[in-house]
Design a protein around this motif. Structure first.
Motif, mmCIF file in Angstrom:
data_model
loop_
_atom_site.group_PDB
_atom_site.id
_atom_site.type_symbol
_atom_site.label_atom_id
_atom_site.label_comp_id
_atom_site.label_asym_id
_atom_site.label_seq_id
_atom_site.Cartn_x
_atom_site.Cartn_y
_atom_site.Cartn_z
ATOM 1 N N LYS A 772 -2.300 16.372 1.040
ATOM 2 C CA LYS A 772 -0.977 16.390 1.650
ATOM 3 C C LYS A 772 -0.868 17.265 2.890
ATOM 4 C CE LYS A 772 1.343 15.721 -2.824
ATOM 5 N NZ LYS A 772 2.364 16.276 -3.767
ATOM 6 N N ALA A 773 -1.769 18.206 3.053
ATOM 7 C CA ALA A 773 -1.626 19.186 4.133
ATOM 8 C C ALA A 773 -1.739 18.519 5.496
ATOM 9 C CB ALA A 773 -2.692 20.273 3.998
ATOM 10 N N TRP A 774 -0.969 19.042 6.448
ATOM 11 C CA TRP A 774 -1.046 18.591 7.830
ATOM 12 C C TRP A 774 -2.284 19.188 8.492
ATOM 13 C CZ3 TRP A 774 2.732 15.313 9.932
ATOM 14 C CH2 TRP A 774 3.869 15.108 9.114
ATOM 15 N N ALA A 775 -2.643 18.607 9.617
ATOM 16 C CA ALA A 775 -3.819 19.097 10.341
ATOM 17 C C ALA A 775 -3.647 20.568 10.728
ATOM 18 C CB ALA A 775 -4.058 18.243 11.583
ATOM 19 N N TRP A 776 -2.419 20.946 11.137
ATOM 20 C CA TRP A 776 -2.218 22.335 11.550
ATOM 21 C C TRP A 776 -2.379 23.295 10.367
ATOM 22 C CZ3 TRP A 776 1.456 25.272 9.201
ATOM 23 C CH2 TRP A 776 2.529 24.633 8.557
ATOM 24 N N GLU A 777 -2.138 22.801 9.128
ATOM 25 C CA GLU A 777 -2.339 23.652 7.958
ATOM 26 C C GLU A 777 -3.823 23.881 7.706
ATOM 27 O OE1 GLU A 777 1.044 23.188 4.762
ATOM 28 O OE2 GLU A 777 0.536 21.180 5.538
ATOM 29 N N VAL A 804 -12.346 22.085 1.686
ATOM 30 C CA VAL A 804 -11.348 21.441 2.555
ATOM 31 C C VAL A 804 -11.808 21.467 4.006
ATOM 32 C CG1 VAL A 804 -8.994 21.610 3.436
ATOM 33 C CG2 VAL A 804 -9.438 21.910 0.990
ATOM 34 N N LEU A 805 -12.309 22.616 4.459
ATOM 35 C CA LEU A 805 -12.716 22.724 5.863
ATOM 36 C C LEU A 805 -13.931 21.849 6.163
ATOM 37 C CD1 LEU A 805 -12.274 26.563 6.560
ATOM 38 C CD2 LEU A 805 -10.709 24.678 7.098
ATOM 39 N N ALA A 806 -14.743 21.600 5.150
ATOM 40 C CA ALA A 806 -15.965 20.801 5.372
ATOM 41 C C ALA A 806 -15.746 19.304 5.135
ATOM 42 C CB ALA A 806 -17.085 21.314 4.459
ATOM 43 N N MET A 807 -14.498 18.889 4.938
ATOM 44 C CA MET A 807 -14.248 17.446 4.789
ATOM 45 C C MET A 807 -14.609 16.730 6.090
ATOM 46 S SD MET A 807 -10.695 17.048 2.585
ATOM 47 C CE MET A 807 -9.683 17.655 3.920
ATOM 48 N N PRO A 808 -15.240 15.558 6.008
ATOM 49 C CA PRO A 808 -15.573 14.814 7.238
ATOM 50 C C PRO A 808 -14.308 14.435 8.001
ATOM 51 C CG PRO A 808 -16.780 13.956 5.351
ATOM 52 C CD PRO A 808 -15.745 14.886 4.807
ATOM 53 N N ARG A 809 -14.335 14.671 9.296
ATOM 54 C CA ARG A 809 -13.197 14.323 10.150
ATOM 55 C C ARG A 809 -13.733 13.651 11.406
ATOM 56 N NH1 ARG A 809 -12.224 19.344 7.925
ATOM 57 N NH2 ARG A 809 -10.193 19.631 6.902
ATOM 58 N N ALA A 810 -13.019 12.663 11.887
ATOM 59 C CA ALA A 810 -13.410 12.012 13.133
ATOM 60 C C ALA A 810 -13.197 12.990 14.281
ATOM 61 C CB ALA A 810 -12.599 10.753 13.348
ATOM 62 N N LEU A 811 -14.200 13.123 15.125
ATOM 63 C CA LEU A 811 -14.130 14.092 16.208
ATOM 64 C C LEU A 811 -12.936 13.828 17.106
ATOM 65 C CD1 LEU A 811 -15.557 16.529 17.476
ATOM 66 C CD2 LEU A 811 -16.947 14.935 18.812
ATOM 67 N N ALA A 812 -12.692 12.584 17.397
ATOM 68 C CA ALA A 812 -11.568 12.246 18.281
ATOM 69 C C ALA A 812 -10.243 12.655 17.655
ATOM 70 C CB ALA A 812 -11.577 10.753 18.589
ATOM 71 N N ASP A 813 -10.146 12.483 16.321
ATOM 72 C CA ASP A 813 -8.901 12.860 15.644
ATOM 73 C C ASP A 813 -8.678 14.371 15.704
ATOM 74 O OD1 ASP A 813 -8.476 10.225 15.031
ATOM 75 O OD2 ASP A 813 -9.212 10.383 12.950
ATOM 76 N N VAL A 814 -9.728 15.123 15.477
ATOM 77 C CA VAL A 814 -9.601 16.596 15.511
ATOM 78 C C VAL A 814 -9.182 17.035 16.900
ATOM 79 C CG1 VAL A 814 -10.783 18.784 15.180
ATOM 80 C CG2 VAL A 814 -11.323 16.845 13.689
ATOM 81 N N ARG A 815 -9.831 16.422 17.945
ATOM 82 C CA ARG A 815 -9.461 16.784 19.313
ATOM 83 C C ARG A 815 -7.982 16.492 19.574
ATOM 84 N NH1 ARG A 815 -14.908 14.261 21.853
ATOM 85 N NH2 ARG A 815 -16.070 16.217 22.137
ATOM 86 N N ALA A 816 -7.532 15.366 19.134
ATOM 87 C CA ALA A 816 -6.148 14.952 19.388
ATOM 88 C C ALA A 816 -5.166 15.866 18.651
ATOM 89 C CB ALA A 816 -5.953 13.499 18.967
ATOM 90 N N MET A 821 -1.177 20.145 18.779
ATOM 91 C CA MET A 821 -0.613 21.383 18.250
ATOM 92 C C MET A 821 -0.556 22.453 19.332
ATOM 93 S SD MET A 821 0.726 22.600 15.576
ATOM 94 C CE MET A 821 1.400 24.230 15.254
ATOM 95 N N ARG A 822 -1.573 22.488 20.170
ATOM 96 C CA ARG A 822 -1.587 23.485 21.256
ATOM 97 C C ARG A 822 -0.470 23.192 22.250
ATOM 98 N NH1 ARG A 822 -0.788 27.247 23.615
ATOM 99 N NH2 ARG A 822 -2.104 28.434 25.039
ATOM 100 N N ARG A 823 -0.275 21.933 22.542
ATOM 101 C CA ARG A 823 0.782 21.538 23.484
ATOM 102 C C ARG A 823 2.158 21.918 22.929
ATOM 103 N NH1 ARG A 823 -1.028 17.017 24.310
ATOM 104 N NH2 ARG A 823 0.144 15.825 22.753
ATOM 105 N N LYS A 824 2.355 21.651 21.657
ATOM 106 C CA LYS A 824 3.641 21.975 21.037
ATOM 107 C C LYS A 824 3.882 23.489 21.060
ATOM 108 C CE LYS A 824 4.719 19.630 17.428
ATOM 109 N NZ LYS A 824 4.789 19.093 16.027
ATOM 110 N N MET A 825 2.877 24.256 20.758
ATOM 111 C CA MET A 825 3.024 25.706 20.777
ATOM 112 C C MET A 825 3.327 26.204 22.185
ATOM 113 S SD MET A 825 0.318 28.650 19.513
ATOM 114 C CE MET A 825 0.489 28.193 17.792
#
Length: 947
Positions: A772-777, A804-816, A821-825
């Motif tokens: 359930k956690a969001w990417a920013w979490e 949790v941190l080692a779950m496979p993630r698509a590189l493009a998704d992580v970048r986005a 999140m950086r833009r919003k901050m």
């Protein structure tokens, strides 16, 4: 050469005195020898029951008193018989004690304890005996309570001086104070031949009866001389005082020397109002804050005593003379009064035990404490030898040749000269710490030569016109005008030291003008508690180091003004050594041990005092010793972790006491060693990057069976236990007291944020983070670690975090997601466009700043930890970049430069925060670093829209 200190107790002592022992008795005490010759058979019979090598205790003394005072209740000479029995017993015991002392059969501490316990037993007997006589005549003394119900009054017999400290000497008088509870009258019944009188008269007669029973001379001598001069108002005042009158006296008339006297006050006889009486005395003797006025009072008292000794030419008084017993007692009592309000263990009444406590808590170094204890034992032995000669209450060395030689040989010296050589060496040894610590404390600090008139002129030329006006306004303020005479005198005494400190070569004009208004704020805060002015005046060198701190940091200035008690830890220069985490835990543990059970306010104060003093020590070390940034952050983080662990243990113990132990998820009760709960630190706490005013971002997780009931008599569910535990921890931390809050707490990073539960199970935490956690979490999880609690739950959290941190993630998704999140901050928190156009750079929020570096570390973990699990090990950015370099994904040089940039920005922000300034700098000075950070961002995450 054999001396008195080398004499040790002997084990092979028989009931029948040997010729050698008899010779020792004759040599040591003509008084005791006469008793032996007159009552040989009686003494032999007494020694047959109580051999010289046997110790006696309170129960034995009580039984002996009952035996020796047996009398027919109807006999007219009952009082005389009781008095004779007490004096006979006293003489037998005195002979025995003198014999033991002269033969080296008894330790000093055991001898003084037995003497004191005998006095206690006599006072308890006398109180009962006199009461029975008075009660038959007048009835029971009474007063009306708050509901107008009659309550029996009682007389508290308070021992002062040597008896109060359980260290009575061989021929000591006993200092007493009598206190009763309330005014009222007795319930005497005429039908019984009784007369009703007011309680005051009853208590006067009760007290006088006790004195007469013990102190009236008869053919058999006395039991104890009784001295009542330490009572409120002294000689000529009422013999007994009621509780509220004593409270009023302490508040309005109690003098500094009386606090020294009441330090040793001890209740001898049990009374129903013992607790409020003890609390009243404690509040009078000890101050909540560190009490430097004790030194000033001590010097005045010592000066008076020295003048009295000099006027009598009484230089051979081993108690009052220079380097004598009183000097040692004064050293001990002064430090007790100064710090005893904060460190309750220092409130012990026995001098030798107090020396041990002062050494244990580092108020005396081990060498000085050992030397003073040895000197005290030596001088007390000499005192006993002097008094044993003729049963006289004196501490003067004899003047005639024969008695001197007798005394020297009784103390195991070949002659008077050999004894005096040792005595002079001991007294000279005592004078050193006395003069260093009390007579002229400024000598330790090497008091500088202060030319105040010249300094004032110099100060006026260096201050800005605004600060000149501010200084003038301070001296003409209503607050200064309203100071009492003593506070004004202390302010006038401290001011030259403060001006001298302001003109230190270490302060340029800019720093001086920053320090002055903050100093005046501090003076305004402490002027009514003028004890702190003494602290500043008495520590000129340390006060000089205060000024750079005030100049460097308005935050430190505010902390000192808000909590002046912190001045003590600074002026004692505790910042020279920053404790590691185990040392910090031990310091807090000892401070919490001083808090009475169930004293929640005491716990809160102890936690805040610990946190505030330790953080101030870090700040002082940061500024004055120029500690590295990471060392400072580590220390501040350790302080928080220690506080969190302590509050968890306190809260757990309190709930277990009420409800019993919860059941773990594995089906067995938890324990103090494995509590089933852990505290997780996020953000700066998780990344070991705490600053002086950082909030704590916390999440609580548990491994408790939420449905099972606790094991106590008032069971609750495991879920409710965990919730109450978390709430209680929060209350310990955020409750506002006179010392502020321990920490501000932010729990918005818990699962489901503000809408979520305060504490969740490890299983629920795993499900939330994985489903359930969001990417920013997950980004926040990168900077999370367990900081307190059950080791197994902490390990479970570490495993979940890695998973949790080692779950496979698509590189493009992580970048986005990271870019979004950086833009919003940036949109919400970065500096406005006009600031950038003005050539300014916000070190934290602007692009190319601190947040960019942190986000890149988080991006690296989320993007690559599935392939390189070592990236998910650490929560701090420095080690994340080190791990990233080891993977080969990024050039080591790039990771090194990112680390250097990160530390450089943090250091600048740290300096600005201490100076009370926002983290905004000239953009031109930081262009190279900013360009580098943005280039790495572009390479790793990609282009971003400019705002």
């Amino acid at each position: 050469m054999t001396n008195v200190l080398a004499t040790k107790p002997t084990d092979n002592v028989t009931n029948s005195p040997t010729a050698g022992q008899l010779a020792r008795l004759e040599l040591a005490s003509p008084f005791a020898w006469r008793l032996w010759q007159r009552q040989t058979d009686t003494v032999r019979a007494f020694l047959a029951r109580f051999a010289l090598g046997q110790g006696l205790d309170t129960a034995v003394f009580a039984a002996l008193i009952a035996e020796f005072t047996q009398a027919d209740d109807t006999a007219q000479d009952e009082q005389a018989a009781v008095m004779h029995g007490l004096r006979t017993l006293r003489n037998l015991l005195m002979l025995r004690w003198i014999w033991q002392d002269a033969s080296g059969i008894i330790r000093l501490e055991d001898l003084t304890a037995e003497l004191s316990e005998f006095a206690d037993a006599c006072l308890n007997f006398a109180k009962r005996h006199v009461y029975q006589v008075l009660q038959r005549r007048y009835g029971t003394p009474q007063f009306d309570d708050a509901k107008n119900r009659p309550c029996a009054d009682d007389l508290a017999v308070i021992a002062m001086g040597k008896l109060g400290g359980h260290e009575l000497n061989l021929s000591s008088d006993i200092d007493l104070v009598f206190v009763h509870q309330r005014q009222g009258e007795t319930n005497g019944e005429r039908s019984l031949g009784q007369k009703s009188i007011d309680t005051k008269k009853f208590m006067q007669r009760w007290g006088q009866g006790i004195i007469d029973l013990l102190a009236t001379p008869t053919e058999a001598g006395i039991v104890f001389r009784v001295d009542m001069r330490l009572r409120p108002w002294g000689e000529g005042s009422e013999l007994a005082i009621h509780l509220s009158a004593l409270e009023k006296y302490f508040a309005q008339h109690g003098r500094a020397w009386e606090r020294f006297a009441w330090l040793k006050a001890r209740l001898v006889t049990p009374v129903a109002f013992a607790e409020p009486l003890d609390e009243l005395i404690r509040r009078f003797v000890f101050r909540y804050y560190v009490d430097y006025s004790a030194f000033a009072a001590l010097r005045s008292m010592k000066s008076l005593i020295q003048n009295q000794v000099a006027s009598r030419q009484d230089v051979d008084n081993i108690k009052l003379g220079a380097g004598g017993i009183r000097d040692i007692e004064f050293i001990v009592q002064a430090i007790q009064l100064i710090y005893g309000g904060r460190v309750s263990e220092l409130g012990v009444k026995n001098c030798l035990q107090a020396l041990d406590a002062l050494c244990e808590f580092d108020y005396l170094d081990a060498k000085t404490a050992s030397e003073l204890a040895a000197a005290y034992r030596f001088l007390r032995r000499v005192e006993h030898a002097i008094q044993a000669l003729y049963d006289e209450q004196t501490q003067r060395l004899p003047t005639d040749f024969a008695t001197r030689e007798r005394l020297a040989r009784a103390l195991n010296y070949p002659d008077w000269r050999a004894f005096m050589t040792e005595l002079d060496a001991v007294r000279a040894q005592v004078k050193v710490p006395f003069e260093r610590m009390v007579i002229d404390r400024s000598a330790i600090a090497k008091m500088p030569q202060i030319h105040h008139a010249k300094n004032q002129t110099t100060l006026s030329t260096r201050l800005t016109s605004e600060n000149i006006a501010r200084l003038d306004a301070f001296w003409h303020s209503s607050q200064v005008a309203k100071l009492d005479d003593e506070s004004r005198r202390r302010l006038n005494s401290a001011y030259p030291v403060l001006v001298h400190a302001l003109l230190s070569p270490n302060l340029d004009d800019t720093a001086l003008n920053l320090a002055l208004p903050r100093l005046l704020d501090l003076l305004e805060a402490i002027s009514r508690r003028s004890i702190y002015l003494i602290m500043l005046a008495e520590n000129p060198n340390a006060t000089g180091k205060l000024m750079p701190m005030l100049a460097a940091s308005p935050w430190i200035a505010r902390e000192l003004a808000s909590h002046p008690v912190l001045l003590d830890s600074f002026l004692r220069e505790q910042y020279r050594h920053l404790p590691d985490k185990p040392e910090l835990a031990d310091i807090l543990r000892q401070q919490l041990l001083r808090v009475e059970p169930d004293d929640d306010e005491g716990v809160l104060n102890a936690l805040r005092f610990f946190k505030n003093t330790q953080v101030l020590a870090v700040a002082a070390s940061d500024i004055l010793a120029e500690r590295p940034l990471m060392k400072v952050s580590d220390s501040l983080t350790y302080i928080a972790e220690v506080v969190l662990q302590a509050t968890l243990q306190l809260a757990f113990a309190d709930l277990v006491k009420k409800h019993g132990y919860p059941i773990s998820a594995h089906g067995t009760p938890v324990s103090e060693q494995a509590m089933g709960i852990a505290i997780i630190g996020y953000g700066k706490l998780g990344g070991l990057e705490l600053s002086y005013s950082s909030d704590l971002d916390l999440v609580f997780i548990h491994d408790i069976d939420e449905g099972a009931l606790t094991t106590g008599d008032k069971p609750i569910s495991g879920m409710r236990f965990a919730m109450r535990l978390t709430q209680k921890i929060m209350n310990y931390l955020i409750t506002q007291t006179r010392d502020g809050r321990a920490y501000e707490i932010d729990m918005r990073l818990r699962p489901s944020g503000q809408a979520g539960m305060l504490v969740v199970s490890t299983h629920a935490f795993l499900l939330y983070q994985s489903q359930k956690a969001w990417a920013w979490e997950h980004q926040a999880l990168v900077r999370a670690r367990s900081v307190a609690g059950d080791v197994s739950v902490c390990q479970t959290f570490a495993d979940i975090r890695k998973q949790v941190l080692a779950m496979p993630r698509a590189l493009a998704d992580v970048r986005a997601e990271v870019a979004a999140m950086r833009r919003k901050m940036h949109e919400h928190l970065a500096s406005p466009t006009r600031a950038a156009q003005a050539g300014q750079f916000h070190l934290k929020q602007d692009f190319g700043g601190l947040v960019d570096i942190e986000f890149m570390a988080q991006f690296a973990v989320l993007a690559h930890a599935h392939a390189y699990p070592e990236l998910a090990v650490w929560s701090d950015n420095v080690r994340i970049f080190e791990a990233l370099a080891s993977t080969g994904l990024v050039e080591a040089a790039t990771c090194t430069r990112l680390t250097e940039a990160y530390l450089h920005v943090r250091a600048a922000m740290h300096r600005l925060a201490l100076a009370g300034q926002p983290p905004i700098v000239a953009a031109a000075d930081w262009q190279d670093l900013r360009t580098f950070v943005e280039s790495v961002w572009q390479a790793w995450i990609g282009e971003r829209e400019r705002i």
